[in-house]
Enzyme design. Sequence first.
Site, PDB file in Angstrom:
ATOM      1  N   SER A 125       0.075  -6.390  -8.849  1.00 21.72           N
ATOM      2  CA  SER A 125       0.763  -6.338 -10.136  1.00 21.72           C
ATOM      3  C   SER A 125       2.059  -5.533 -10.036  1.00 21.72           C
ATOM      4  O   SER A 125       2.115  -4.483  -9.398  1.00 21.72           O
ATOM      5  CB  SER A 125      -0.158  -5.692 -11.171  1.00 21.72           C
ATOM      6  OG  SER A 125       0.506  -5.610 -12.416  1.00 21.72           O
ATOM      7  N   GLY A 138       3.358   1.474  -0.377  1.00 16.31           N
ATOM      8  CA  GLY A 138       3.815   1.132   0.968  1.00 16.31           C
ATOM      9  C   GLY A 138       2.889   1.690   2.042  1.00 16.31           C
ATOM     10  O   GLY A 138       1.887   2.344   1.741  1.00 16.31           O
ATOM     11  N   GLY A 190      -0.286  -0.554   0.766  1.00 17.73           N
ATOM     12  CA  GLY A 190       0.402  -0.555   2.056  1.00 17.73           C
ATOM     13  C   GLY A 190       0.080  -1.695   2.984  1.00 17.73           C
ATOM     14  O   GLY A 190       0.247  -1.579   4.203  1.00 17.73           O
ATOM     15  N   THR A 228      -0.892   3.161  -7.296  1.00 22.03           N
ATOM     16  CA  THR A 228      -0.032   4.055  -6.508  1.00 22.03           C
ATOM     17  C   THR A 228      -0.504   5.512  -6.575  1.00 22.03           C
ATOM     18  O   THR A 228      -1.201   5.912  -7.502  1.00 22.03           O
ATOM     19  CB  THR A 228       1.413   3.978  -7.013  1.00 22.03           C
ATOM     20  OG1 THR A 228       1.409   4.216  -8.419  1.00 22.03           O
ATOM     21  CG2 THR A 228       2.025   2.619  -6.726  1.00 22.03           C
ATOM     22  N   ASN A 254      -5.222  -2.551 -16.213  1.00 22.87           N
ATOM     23  CA  ASN A 254      -4.528  -1.405 -15.629  1.00 22.87           C
ATOM     24  C   ASN A 254      -4.922  -0.137 -16.391  1.00 22.87           C
ATOM     25  O   ASN A 254      -4.452   0.104 -17.496  1.00 22.87           O
ATOM     26  CB  ASN A 254      -3.011  -1.657 -15.718  1.00 22.87           C
ATOM     27  CG  ASN A 254      -2.200  -0.558 -15.066  1.00 22.87           C
ATOM     28  OD1 ASN A 254      -2.757   0.426 -14.570  1.00 22.87           O
ATOM     29  ND2 ASN A 254      -0.892  -0.725 -15.053  1.00 22.87           N
ATOM     30  N   ASN A 276       8.021   4.523  -7.234  1.00 26.36           N
ATOM     31  CA  ASN A 276       8.586   3.850  -8.398  1.00 26.36           C
ATOM     32  C   ASN A 276       8.082   4.516  -9.665  1.00 26.36           C
ATOM     33  O   ASN A 276       6.997   5.094  -9.701  1.00 26.36           O
ATOM     34  CB  ASN A 276       8.229   2.359  -8.405  1.00 26.36           C
ATOM     35  CG  ASN A 276       6.871   2.088  -9.046  1.00 26.36           C
ATOM     36  OD1 ASN A 276       6.737   2.075 -10.282  1.00 26.36           O
ATOM     37  ND2 ASN A 276       5.853   1.921  -8.225  1.00 26.36           N
ATOM     38  N   LEU A 283       6.231   0.371 -16.969  1.00 28.87           N
ATOM     39  CA  LEU A 283       5.623  -0.822 -17.583  1.00 28.87           C
ATOM     40  C   LEU A 283       6.617  -1.670 -18.390  1.00 28.87           C
ATOM     41  O   LEU A 283       6.265  -2.216 -19.437  1.00 28.87           O
ATOM     42  CB  LEU A 283       4.436  -0.427 -18.488  1.00 28.87           C
ATOM     43  CG  LEU A 283       3.272   0.302 -17.815  1.00 28.87           C
ATOM     44  CD1 LEU A 283       2.215   0.684 -18.871  1.00 28.87           C
ATOM     45  CD2 LEU A 283       2.626  -0.551 -16.730  1.00 28.87           C
ATOM     46  N   CYS A 343      -1.874   3.443 -14.557  1.00 27.37           N
ATOM     47  CA  CYS A 343      -0.433   3.581 -14.377  1.00 27.37           C
ATOM     48  C   CYS A 343      -0.064   5.065 -14.411  1.00 27.37           C
ATOM     49  O   CYS A 343      -0.288   5.727 -15.410  1.00 27.37           O
ATOM     50  CB  CYS A 343       0.353   2.841 -15.455  1.00 27.37           C
ATOM     51  SG  CYS A 343       2.127   3.088 -15.259  1.00 27.37           S
TER      52      CYS A 343
END
Lengths: 307, 252
Positions: free
Chosen positions: A21, A218, A245, A194, A128, A69, A73, A131
Site C-alpha cells: 500500500s 527498504g 525491504g 514502516t 491500516n 516517508n 495518507l 500509519c
Amino acid sequence: MTDLRIKIGDITFSNPVFTASGTFGYGTEVSDLTDVSKLGAIVTKSVTLFPREGNPPPRVVETPAGMINSIGLANVGVERYIREMIPLYDNIGTKVIMNIAGTTLEEYCDVLEKVEVISSNICGYEINISCPNVKKGGMQFGVDSSMTEALTAEMRKRTERLIIMKLSPNVTDITSIAKAAENGGADAVSAINTVVGMSIDSETGKSQIYTTYGGLSGPAIKPIGLATVHKVYQSVNIPVIGLGGITTGLDAVEYLLAGAVAVQVGTATFRHADAGEQIINELHQFGDSKSIEKISSLTGAVKTYTK
Amino acid sequence: MANVQLAKNLWSMKFKAPEIIEEYFGAGQFISILVCDTWEHPLRRPMSIADVKGDCISIIYKTVGAVTKSLAKMHPGDSINVLGPLGNTFTGWEDGRDSILVGGGVGLAPMLNLHKMVKTSTIIIGARTSEEHFLSHSPQEGIFLTTDDGSIGIRGTVIPTLESQVMSKQNPKIFACGPEPMLKAVQSFALENQIPTQLSVESYMACGIGICQGCAIKKTEKEGIMRQTYHEKYDLVCVNGPVFSAEEVTFD
C-alpha cells in the site's frame, strides 16, 4: 514449473507477490511501465472517508539502504475512489485489495460500508492500523490489542470479503496485536508497516522530514520484517503476508521461509515500477532450480537452531 | 558520449537515449537516474534535461554527495538506468525578444536547453564565485553572469540584472530555475511587478511518476478552499511540475 498459487481465506491468488500500500497508487497509474496483470494482487493506497492533502513537505528522504516517508495518507477519499478508481478495476486483470485508513472506528466502518454496497471486483480489505505519520492514522488501534480486536470484529460483521489487518512493528509485542486481529475474525495479517525513523542533515542541522519522524522502509528494515513475520507466524493460525525491504525473488523466499504466505513489494517499486514482475520471475527461477513443486511449501519452513 | 567537468563541482554528462527523446516534448522536462545498482542509495536522482541533440541527451549535475560523485567517475561505455522524460515544460517563450532566462547552480540546465530554443533571449546566470561559472560574460550576446563576490560578471545576485533587463523589454517574461532562495527572490520580484513568470522547482523524489506523493509543493492559498481536499493545497513537482507559474506555488 513451480506452482506459485497461494490461498488466503477462500481466495486463490495466481502468485504470492502483491504491491505494498502507498507504493503503487490505486493500481491503475503505472500500467505503461509494468504488466499489472502479472501481479498476485494490488494493494491500493490507503483510502479514508474524506479526501486528505497529506503532510507538508519535505515528505521523503533517502537513508542508508532505505528511505523515510511521511506522506500523511494523502488520498482522494472514498467517494471519489468509488467514482473514479473502482470502475477501472473491471479490466485490471489481477486481484485488488483496498487499503482503508481512518481515525475512529466509525470512520473505518463508513468507508467499508460505502464500498460494500456497490458492486466491484475488490477481493478484500487491508486495514491500516499502523500509519506512523499522522496523529490519528489508526496507530491508536495498532498499538492496542483490545481496540484491534474490536475494530476487526466490526469490519468482520460488515463484509464477507477478505480482511487483512496491517500491523505495525512500532509496538512492544506485535504477537498480541496479531492474536487480537485473529480473535476479531481477520482472514490474515500483513507485517510490517514502516519503522519509525529520523534523518538529520549534519551540515544544516535540519531534520529532513517535516513531521520530524517518518516511516523507514527498504532493505534497511528487512531483518526487522523477517523477525516480525516469524514471530507472528508462530503465534497465530491465520496467514501472514510479509513485507519490508523486499527487492528480489530471494528476499521473497526468505519471507516465505519465515512464515509468510505472500509478500508485498513497496520501496523497490519506486526504483523500478516492474519490480514485482521481476520478483515473480525470480521466484520461478528459484523454484525451478530447487525443484519446488508448490511455492506454498516454503511457508514457515525456515530451519532454526532452536525451537 | 561524454562526462566532463564544466566548473567547480559542476559536471555535464551526455548519453544516448533515443527512446526518451522519442517522447520528449520540450525544455523543462527531466529524467530520473538510477546511478548505483546496489541498494546503498535507493532513490533515483531527478535531473533536468540540459540539451537534446540527435539521439543524445545532456544533463548538468553538481557533485554533492556519494551518488553524484560516483556519477562523475563514469566513463563512455558505462550504462546507467534512466527513466523519462518526466514532467511538464516551459511555455510561451517563443518570442525570444521578450524572454529573460534566469539560472543558478544546476538549475542552469533547463535554462540552457530553453536558451538554445529561443536564440534571441537574454540569459542571466548566478553563482557565488567565478570558479562556478563556465560560460563567458557577454552582454552583447545577451549572456549575463553574476557572482556574489564580483569575481566575474556583475557583482551581486541575479535580481538587479533581472530588473534592468525587464526594464529593457516591451512585454517581458521570466523563466527561472535554480536554488530555492533564488527562485523565491525571482518570484517576489515577478509578483510585485506583475511579470508573467515560470519557475522550475527542485524537489526530493522517490518515484518521479506521481505514485509516492513525496515531492509535494505548497500551492498558493486560494479563497474558499474547503478543509478536506486532495491536491488543492499541494501539487506534486514530478507530475504537476517541475514548471509552475509564479502565482501558483509558495516557498516556505
